[in-house]
Write an enzyme that holds these catalytic residues in place. Sequence first.
Site, PDB file in Angstrom:
ATOM      1  N   ARG A  69       1.565   1.416  -2.879  1.00  0.00           N
ATOM      2  CA  ARG A  69       0.262   2.439  -2.501  1.00  0.00           C
ATOM      3  C   ARG A  69       0.342   2.645  -0.938  1.00  0.00           C
ATOM      4  O   ARG A  69       0.459   1.937   0.042  1.00  0.00           O
ATOM      5  CB  ARG A  69      -0.810   1.449  -2.623  1.00  0.00           C
ATOM      6  N   ARG A 121      -0.263  -3.717  -5.518  1.00  0.00           N
ATOM      7  CA  ARG A 121       0.614  -2.853  -5.036  1.00  0.00           C
ATOM      8  C   ARG A 121       0.815  -3.310  -3.580  1.00  0.00           C
ATOM      9  O   ARG A 121      -0.153  -3.399  -2.892  1.00  0.00           O
ATOM     10  CB  ARG A 121       0.223  -1.430  -4.993  1.00  0.00           C
TER      11      ARG A 121
END
Length: 184
Positions: A69, A121
């Site tokens: 991310r 993430r």
Amino acid sequence: MTRGTRPVVAAGAAVCAAVLVGCQPADRSGETFGWVDPPPTVQDVTVTRVIDGDTVEVDTVDGVTQRVRVVGIDTPETKRPDTPVQCWGPEATAFARELLDGQRVTMRDDPRAGDVDDYGRLLRYVVLPDGREYSVAAAEAGAARAYVYDDTRPPQLAGEIAAAQDRADAAGLGLWGPPCHGGL
């Protein structure tokens, strides 16, 4: 103050002044206050899949695939379950594909952002092969909004990303222009 203590206070002040004569103040010009960020951890990776404008999958040099991310930005949703595709979402994903798909990039962490998000993430900046920060490039193109998760510790590039967003907004680029005009 009583009358009898004045000479003691005056004498004490004179002694302090005498001791301090010739002392130089400490040089504090390089000192920082508050938190001090450790040096970033960097890793060269290859982008193998663009999920959307702010999420990618990468392969590390040892062959491990990780989902990342991108720190400092948020792009309109295109893949979130039970959420319609948001205005400029497909264009933001296309922008990410154009800049990132198949590219050898450098990931670097931001100690202010943490290591992973609630979805597991990695939270990382992505540095493009030409040295540009993807977060800044996406905001400047109008493909992303500046995003700060925790106001008490904004990402290291928060100011630069916000300035890039302001330039895109002023120019009516991407999601700041028609048909979105900054809305979703």
